[in-house]
Motif scaffolding. Structure first.
Motif, PDB file in Angstrom:
ATOM      1  N   VAL A 172       0.698  -1.031  -0.045  1.00 48.06           N
ATOM      2  CA  VAL A 172      -0.099  -0.109  -0.274  1.00 48.06           C
ATOM      3  C   VAL A 172       0.998   1.421  -0.177  1.00 48.06           C
ATOM      4  O   VAL A 172       0.537   2.325  -0.851  1.00 48.06           O
ATOM      5  CB  VAL A 172      -0.859  -0.034   1.424  1.00 48.06           C
ATOM      6  N   LEU A 215       2.362   9.363 -10.982  1.00 44.63           N
ATOM      7  CA  LEU A 215       3.096   8.911  -9.849  1.00 44.63           C
ATOM      8  C   LEU A 215       4.229   8.014 -10.067  1.00 44.63           C
ATOM      9  O   LEU A 215       4.993   7.565  -9.277  1.00 44.63           O
ATOM     10  CB  LEU A 215       2.186   8.256  -8.719  1.00 44.63           C
ATOM     11  N   ALA A 219      -1.174   1.211  -9.771  1.00 42.20           N
ATOM     12  CA  ALA A 219      -0.947  -0.077  -9.241  1.00 42.20           C
ATOM     13  C   ALA A 219      -0.539  -1.282 -10.118  1.00 42.20           C
ATOM     14  O   ALA A 219       0.289  -2.180  -9.885  1.00 42.20           O
ATOM     15  CB  ALA A 219      -2.410  -0.422  -8.553  1.00 42.20           C
ATOM     16  N   HIS A 256      -5.962   0.267 -13.422  1.00 37.42           N
ATOM     17  CA  HIS A 256      -6.583   0.885 -12.517  1.00 37.42           C
ATOM     18  C   HIS A 256      -6.462   2.323 -12.786  1.00 37.42           C
ATOM     19  O   HIS A 256      -5.560   2.962 -12.196  1.00 37.42           O
ATOM     20  CB  HIS A 256      -6.114   0.585 -11.090  1.00 37.42           C
ATOM     21  N   SER A 301      -9.307   8.095  -1.748  1.00 36.95           N
ATOM     22  CA  SER A 301     -10.205   7.222  -1.211  1.00 36.95           C
ATOM     23  C   SER A 301      -9.498   6.185  -0.092  1.00 36.95           C
ATOM     24  O   SER A 301      -8.172   5.918  -0.575  1.00 36.95           O
ATOM     25  CB  SER A 301     -10.909   6.224  -2.236  1.00 36.95           C
TER      26      SER A 301
END
Ligand code: NAD
Ligand code: LMR
Length: 326
Positions: A87, A101, A133, A187, A237
């Motif tokens: 994570v 990112l 991801a 994603h 989120s």
């Protein structure tokens, strides 16, 4: 009582970590008969904060929590891990795409791939949540040559759950009335939430909604949901992401319901013509701790175009991090 399993969680002092750890420790992820040892990884400046989270974990007196360790060294945190939930990474802010990112986060996943290779159980099941991801999962996988590549997965379950919620709201049913939802691809804003094979109470979902709503509202709402939350909350989120990470691991370990499937970002084996090796979200069934791509679904030209667009984006991301893929 079963023997405890080791669950490594990175970014344990972050927003997602704060929701995730308590759900794992309460048995929501691996079952109410499965004790867990949490092995938490954070960067050195966040160790004090993660210590506070551990005090709270202790204060819950969870019957299934068999131990907690904290470290700022990946090899320690991943030692003998049966599950690894990656994570820890920087989240995006307003106006950014997740792939912005890549540069900031890619180095984290090459180092953690190596550490998993050196320290984790050979059967470790890896879920990458940190963005972007899919490509981060690819980087970790390629840096862990001694672990089965199929054990590296990326989270699209949040997108899957978002799609269930949007469709349920539109038709006026509960999410549990819906089966066979599919998220294809990345994603990201190119993902393709596909209802072509989805059922509502056993009947074709496509027949219950207007095609215009599906093409022009549903797809973009699901694609843009992460950005909408960042705009509204001022932060990305977290509780819903943690909940979906729990769902992803639980389904992988304990299985999909008969007649249903889920969506997971997994290494493509070339199914549906998707470039082999990309971490691409497919419809999968899970049984006995293994996933399998649902085969034989009809793909019309609308779907093909969308599946290809998100594949193209993943190829571009892979090419951008080539130097990190040994
Ligand atoms: P956050 O900033 O609140 O927490 C991230 C934590 O990771 C911080 O505590 C930080 O110290 C830690 N960290 C940074 N580098 C690390 C490293 N090398 N090793 C271990 N820990 C490290 O962020 P968040 O809201 O918890 O989100 C985490 C990531 O998850 C972000 O990249 C975000 O975009 C992503 N995310 C993905 C999904 C998805 O559906 N796949 C959903 C939501 C969020
Ligand atoms: C999400 O989908 O909510 C996360 O990936 C966070 C983001 O950047 O959108």
């Amino acid at each position: 009582m079963k023997a405890p399993v080791r669950v490594a969680v990175t970014g344990a002092a972050g927003q997602i970590g704060y929701s995730l750890l308590f759900r794992i420790a309460s048995g929501d992820m691996l079952g109410k008969d499965q004790p867990v040892i949490l092995q938490l990884l954070e960067i050195t400046p966040a160790l004090e904060a993660v210590g506070g989270v551990v005090m709270e974990l202790e204060d819950c007196a969870f019957p299934l929590l068999a131990g907690v360790t904290i470290s700022d060294k990946a090899e320690e945190a991943f030692k003998d891990a049966d599950y690894a939930m990656l994570v820890g990474a920087r989240p995006r802010g307003p106006g950014m795409e997740r792939k912005d990112l890549l540069e900031a986060n890619a180095a984290i996943f090459s180092a953690q791939g190596k550490a998993l290779n050196d320290a984790a159980s050979r059967d470790v099941r890896v879920l990458v949540v940190g963005n972007p991801a899919n490509t981060n999962a690819l980087i970790a996988q390629k840096n862990a040559p001694d672990i089965n590549p199929g054990q590296f997965t990326a989270m699209t379950r949040l997108d899957h759950n978002r799609a269930l919620a949007q469709l349920a709201g539109k038709v006026g049913v509960h999410t549990t009335d819906i089966t066979r939802m599919t998220i294809w691809g990345n994603h990201s804003a190119t993902q393709y939430p596909d209802i072509s094979h989805t059922l509502i109470k056993g009947e074709a979902a496509a027949g219950k909604v207007d095609r215009g709503w599906y093409e022009n509202e549903f797809i973009s709402t699901v694609q843009q949901r992460g950005a909408a939350i960042i705009k509204a909350r001022g932060a990305s989120s977290a509780a819903s992401a943690a909940s979906s990470a729990i769902d992803h691991m639980r389904t992988w370990a304990l299985g999909t319901a008969d007649g249903d499937w889920t969506s997971m970002g997994i290494p493509s084996d070339g199914s549906y013509g998707i470039t082999e090796g990309l971490i691409y979200s497919f419809p999968v069934t899970c049984k006995n701790g293994q996933y399998e791509i649902v085969q034989g679904l009809e793909v019309d030209s609308f779907s093909r175009e969308k599946m290809q667009a998100t594949e193209n984006e993943l190829v571009g991301e892979r090419d951008a991090v080539k130097h990190l893929l040994p």
